[in-house]
Design a protein around this motif. Sequence first.
Motif: not given
Length: 95
Positions: A6-12, A49-53, A72-76, A78-83
């Motif tokens: 779920t975290a991977i799908v959401l992050a992607m 993402n905050i809710i999922v986290l 799963a937390i790490g995967v979510l 990862i998007n912070i520096p990209i954003a």
Amino acid sequence: MDRLKTAIVLAMLFFIIGTLFLILQICFKDSFEITLLGYYYVYFSVIVNIIVLGVLLVVLIFKTNRIKTLKAIGVLLINIPIAYLYFLIVMKLID
């Protein structure tokens, strides 16, 4: 669905949508609508993402398979520096 999947799908999903907004912003630099939609998207993605986290943190406390939850937390996260990088690019384009 498994929490890691779920975290991977959401992050992607958020990564792909964010990348599409960045490409649109680069192609149409003078479009205020795209910029405004991008900002609303960022607010929406931060809230989701905050809710999922938060849910994952609760799962981390009460479930036994902590390694999978930490992944799963790490995967979510990862998007912070990209954003942030995308944000800097857009701010440079608007300038």
